[in-house]
Design a protein around this motif. Structure first.
Motif, mmCIF file in Angstrom:
data_model
loop_
_atom_site.group_PDB
_atom_site.id
_atom_site.type_symbol
_atom_site.label_atom_id
_atom_site.label_comp_id
_atom_site.label_asym_id
_atom_site.label_seq_id
_atom_site.Cartn_x
_atom_site.Cartn_y
_atom_site.Cartn_z
ATOM 1 N N LEU A 115 0.824 -1.215 0.000
ATOM 2 C CA LEU A 115 0.000 0.000 0.000
ATOM 3 C C LEU A 115 0.855 1.260 0.000
ATOM 4 C CD1 LEU A 115 -2.756 -1.099 2.562
ATOM 5 C CD2 LEU A 115 -2.831 -1.195 0.066
ATOM 6 N N GLY A 116 2.049 1.171 -0.579
ATOM 7 C CA GLY A 116 2.885 2.358 -0.689
ATOM 8 C C GLY A 116 4.109 2.306 0.205
ATOM 9 N N THR A 117 5.023 3.255 -0.053
ATOM 10 C CA THR A 117 6.315 3.237 0.626
ATOM 11 C C THR A 117 6.221 3.586 2.111
ATOM 12 O OG1 THR A 117 6.613 5.447 -0.310
ATOM 13 C CG2 THR A 117 7.749 3.625 -1.400
ATOM 14 N N ALA A 118 5.343 4.517 2.468
ATOM 15 C CA ALA A 118 5.182 4.842 3.893
ATOM 16 C C ALA A 118 4.593 3.645 4.638
ATOM 17 C CB ALA A 118 4.290 6.066 4.065
ATOM 18 N N HIS A 119 3.660 2.970 3.998
ATOM 19 C CA HIS A 119 3.067 1.763 4.572
ATOM 20 C C HIS A 119 4.141 0.692 4.772
ATOM 21 C CE1 HIS A 119 0.907 -2.164 4.240
ATOM 22 N NE2 HIS A 119 0.073 -1.552 5.064
ATOM 23 N N ALA A 120 5.058 0.587 3.820
ATOM 24 C CA ALA A 120 6.143 -0.393 3.927
ATOM 25 C C ALA A 120 7.059 -0.075 5.103
ATOM 26 C CB ALA A 120 6.946 -0.424 2.630
ATOM 27 N N VAL A 121 7.411 1.192 5.269
ATOM 28 C CA VAL A 121 8.275 1.576 6.388
ATOM 29 C C VAL A 121 7.591 1.276 7.721
ATOM 30 C CG1 VAL A 121 9.487 3.479 7.513
ATOM 31 C CG2 VAL A 121 9.445 3.337 5.017
ATOM 32 N N LEU A 122 6.296 1.530 7.795
ATOM 33 C CA LEU A 122 5.564 1.286 9.040
ATOM 34 C C LEU A 122 5.434 -0.194 9.371
ATOM 35 C CD1 LEU A 122 2.782 4.027 8.980
ATOM 36 C CD2 LEU A 122 4.571 3.714 10.714
ATOM 37 N N ALA A 123 5.718 -1.064 8.408
ATOM 38 C CA ALA A 123 5.759 -2.495 8.731
ATOM 39 C C ALA A 123 6.832 -2.771 9.776
ATOM 40 C CB ALA A 123 6.013 -3.311 7.466
ATOM 41 N N MET A 158 15.731 7.562 -1.126
ATOM 42 C CA MET A 158 16.267 7.312 0.210
ATOM 43 C C MET A 158 16.216 8.571 1.062
ATOM 44 S SD MET A 158 19.481 5.091 -1.181
ATOM 45 C CE MET A 158 19.501 6.053 -2.688
ATOM 46 N N MET A 159 16.058 8.384 2.357
ATOM 47 C CA MET A 159 16.037 9.524 3.257
ATOM 48 C C MET A 159 16.467 9.138 4.663
ATOM 49 S SD MET A 159 11.960 10.306 3.904
ATOM 50 C CE MET A 159 11.637 10.724 2.197
ATOM 51 N N ALA A 160 16.765 10.148 5.435
ATOM 52 C CA ALA A 160 17.074 9.976 6.849
ATOM 53 C C ALA A 160 16.048 10.773 7.649
ATOM 54 C CB ALA A 160 18.482 10.474 7.150
ATOM 55 N N VAL A 161 15.567 10.167 8.742
ATOM 56 C CA VAL A 161 14.517 10.795 9.550
ATOM 57 C C VAL A 161 14.935 10.739 11.013
ATOM 58 C CG1 VAL A 161 12.061 10.799 10.123
ATOM 59 C CG2 VAL A 161 12.818 9.935 7.897
ATOM 60 N N ALA A 162 14.699 11.847 11.722
ATOM 61 C CA ALA A 162 14.991 11.866 13.156
ATOM 62 C C ALA A 162 14.141 10.809 13.853
ATOM 63 C CB ALA A 162 14.723 13.249 13.725
ATOM 64 N N GLY A 163 14.761 9.963 14.640
ATOM 65 C CA GLY A 163 14.026 8.892 15.314
ATOM 66 C C GLY A 163 12.899 9.402 16.188
ATOM 67 N N LEU A 209 5.454 11.383 12.065
ATOM 68 C CA LEU A 209 5.362 11.816 10.668
ATOM 69 C C LEU A 209 4.755 10.720 9.795
ATOM 70 C CD1 LEU A 209 8.818 13.597 10.306
ATOM 71 C CD2 LEU A 209 6.577 14.693 10.419
ATOM 72 N N LEU A 210 5.199 9.480 9.990
ATOM 73 C CA LEU A 210 4.693 8.374 9.175
ATOM 74 C C LEU A 210 3.206 8.133 9.413
ATOM 75 C CD1 LEU A 210 7.730 5.987 9.612
ATOM 76 C CD2 LEU A 210 6.942 6.916 7.432
ATOM 77 N N ASP A 211 2.774 8.244 10.652
ATOM 78 C CA ASP A 211 1.356 8.028 10.961
ATOM 79 C C ASP A 211 0.468 9.141 10.408
ATOM 80 O OD1 ASP A 211 1.563 5.575 12.268
ATOM 81 O OD2 ASP A 211 2.008 6.499 14.201
ATOM 82 N N ALA A 212 1.074 10.276 10.104
ATOM 83 C CA ALA A 212 0.298 11.399 9.567
ATOM 84 C C ALA A 212 0.098 11.303 8.059
ATOM 85 C CB ALA A 212 0.993 12.720 9.913
ATOM 86 N N VAL A 213 0.760 10.359 7.414
ATOM 87 C CA VAL A 213 0.641 10.211 5.959
ATOM 88 C C VAL A 213 -0.722 9.614 5.608
ATOM 89 C CG1 VAL A 213 1.554 9.029 3.921
ATOM 90 C CG2 VAL A 213 3.135 9.942 5.642
ATOM 91 N N GLY A 214 -1.418 10.252 4.688
ATOM 92 C CA GLY A 214 -2.713 9.751 4.230
ATOM 93 C C GLY A 214 -2.615 9.083 2.874
ATOM 94 N N ASN A 215 -3.756 8.600 2.414
ATOM 95 C CA ASN A 215 -3.769 7.923 1.112
ATOM 96 C C ASN A 215 -4.792 8.528 0.152
ATOM 97 O OD1 ASN A 215 -6.086 7.036 2.391
ATOM 98 N ND2 ASN A 215 -5.921 4.944 1.599
ATOM 99 N N ILE A 218 5.942 12.905 3.873
ATOM 100 C CA ILE A 218 6.397 13.415 5.181
ATOM 101 C C ILE A 218 7.191 14.706 5.030
ATOM 102 C CG2 ILE A 218 6.444 11.065 6.122
ATOM 103 C CD1 ILE A 218 9.490 11.245 6.221
ATOM 104 N N VAL A 219 7.655 15.003 3.804
ATOM 105 C CA VAL A 219 8.375 16.254 3.589
ATOM 106 C C VAL A 219 7.448 17.441 3.847
ATOM 107 C CG1 VAL A 219 9.501 17.709 1.853
ATOM 108 C CG2 VAL A 219 10.060 15.267 2.015
ATOM 109 N N GLU A 220 6.287 17.435 3.200
ATOM 110 C CA GLU A 220 5.349 18.544 3.394
ATOM 111 C C GLU A 220 4.735 18.520 4.790
ATOM 112 O OE1 GLU A 220 2.919 19.947 -0.003
ATOM 113 O OE2 GLU A 220 3.582 18.087 -0.987
ATOM 114 N N ILE A 221 4.535 17.325 5.333
ATOM 115 C CA ILE A 221 3.987 17.230 6.699
ATOM 116 C C ILE A 221 4.962 17.852 7.692
ATOM 117 C CG2 ILE A 221 3.361 15.620 8.544
ATOM 118 C CD1 ILE A 221 2.374 13.712 6.315
#
Length: 458
Positions: A82-90, A176-181, A187-193, A205-208
């Motif tokens: 369901l997208g790259t943000a969804h993959a990271v949240l796995a 690729m990106m780096a995100v503050a832990g 930020l990831l939970d704020a991403v919509g679809n 997450i850039v605009e968020i």
């Protein structure tokens, strides 16, 4: 940096249908190592002490492979794509452990430079919440553009959504990106679809983050480092780039490559200064070469160790377990497997040495072989220091040849030979005067009769 903890989240769940392969895409190899393993190595070199692999297609195969190249990595399955943000949240469980830095990477970018990841981490240490790694492809068509304002990154815009002016931007998203832990899960939970595909995009997450007043910046990697692999043509392209880098590195470290473009290294090849490598040489995994060796053309190595000042080839094959000691020589059309060739020993031509020891200073004649396999089990041959094995001899293991032992040419040796002994293992020669003439006449007559009969049939 050394005090900042870092987790790399490597996305490796794609099916890779364009590879036309049953093997998961990220397990296809560059320089004898799966693509995703190169990504893991780059992350580790950039200081990522922990890895989370997000897998999907071929999950069991991925876990088995990962146990070798990343034994401490955690694996997480993305059940639905369901997208790259969804993959990271796995990998939520791993991200939630409180790392300072989170590196988000893709398993199909095997050429990523550890320095590019380190620069991104440095930006996090300086206070950025999100760092996007960008690159400048020769042709930006098809890539998302990095939209910057006042030195800050404000958006990652897909090409179809870009204005005419934005399409002129050559700085593109490498993915690729780096995100503050401390900010990652928020930020990831704020991403919509709410988009045409109904997917959760990591780039959102850039605009968020910008909208929340957080610092978002872009860093730049080379085009080669950001190269993603989607098909076998691109796989070959990446292999070529990797090999060119490694050849350049070898030559700068003191290795002479006569025709660099014809020499192929593995990911773990070790080769010492003052070694000379002639054209068309292939180094498989597990090869270590000390200083001052000479590798002749058209030789093939795998799992072999070559000490200082050895000479190998041309057309030699060293298989796993081949161990050449100082000044040993393995010549043309020779094969060595699971055998030690001790200092100054010579295996010059047309020879097979397997499951054996060849003592220091020994000489193995042309066509000699160790018969190490009976169809069921392997057996050992021990050839002593200073021994001489004549041409076309067969040493039937298990057997030993003592120090300075001498094996007559054409012998089949089935019993051990003491030190300083001479051994014959062949039938006694018998010479019959005139018999050759008789045989030639008989054979000629038979051939003529056969030819005459064939003519009569027509």
């Amino acid at each position: 940096m050394s005090q900042r903890s870092c987790l790399s989240v490597i996305l490796a769940a794609g099916e890779g249908t364009r590879m036309k392969s049953a093997l998961p895409k990220v397990l296809h190899q560059i320089a004898g190592l799966p693509m995703v393993a190169h990504v893991v190595k780059a992350a580790e070199a950039a200081g990522a002490g922990s890895q989370a692999l997000v897998i999907g297609h071929g999950a069991d195969e991925m876990r088995k492979a990962a146990s070798k190249f990343a034994p401490k990595a955690e694996t997480f399955v993305q059940e639905k794509r369901l997208g790259t943000a969804h993959a990271v949240l796995a990998a939520r469980d791993a991200i939630s452990k409180g790392y300072n830095d989170i590196l988000v990477m893709f398993g199909d970018t095997p050429l990523i430079d550890a320095d590019a990841l380190t620069v991104a981490r440095l930006k996090l240490a300086e206070g950025a919440a999100v760092v996007v790694i960008g690159f400048r492809p020769p042709n930006p068509t098809g890539y998302g553009r990095l939209i910057e304002k006042g030195g800050k990154l404000i958006a990652v815009r897909e090409e179809k959504d870009c204005s005419a002016e934005e399409r002129k931007i050559g700085f593109c998203n490498a993915g690729m990106m780096a995100v503050a832990g401390s900010q990652a899960l928020t930020l990831l939970d704020a991403v919509g679809n709410k988009n045409a595909k109904g997917e959760y995009y990591l780039t959102d997450i850039v605009e968020i983050a910008s909208g929340q007043g957080l610092d978002v910046v872009a860093t730049e990697a080379s085009f080669e480092s950001a190269l993603g692999i989607n098909n076998r043509a691109e796989l070959a392209q990446a292999e070529g780039i990797w090999q060119a880098r490694r050849r350049h590195e070898a030559m700068l470290s003191g290795v002479t490559l006569i025709a660099p473009e014809t020499v192929y290294f593995s990911h773990d090849t070790e080769i010492g200064a003052d070694t000379i490598v002639e054209p068309n040489v292939w180094f498989g995994p597990g090869v270590k070469i000390a200083t001052g060796a000479k590798i002749h053309a058209f030789s093939h190595f795998e799992g072999a160790t070559i000490a200082s000042n050895c000479e190998v080839g041309p057309f030699a094959r060293l298989r796993p377990g081949a161990d050449l000691r100082n000044k040993a020589k393995v010549g043309n059309f020779c094969e060595v497997k699971k055998a030690t060739i001790e200092e100054g020993a010579k295996v010059n031509h047309l020879t097979y040495i397997g499951d054996a020891r060849v003592g220091a200073g020994a000489n193995i004649g042309a066509g000699a072989i160790t018969c190490n396999y009976d169809g069921y089990s392997k057996f050992f041959t021990d050839i002593g220091e200073g021994a001489f094995v004549g041409s076309n001899s067969s040493l039937v293991a298990p057997v030993s040849i003592g120090k300075r032992g001498y094996i007559a040419s054409g012998s089949v040796i089935t019993e051990s030979v003491p030190d300083d002994a001479l051994a014959f293992g062949r039938a006694r020669q018998k010479t019959i005067p005139g018999k050759a003439k008789e045989l030639r006449e008989r054979f000629a007559s038979a051939a003529a009769a056969k030819k005459k009969a064939a003519g009569a049939d027509h």
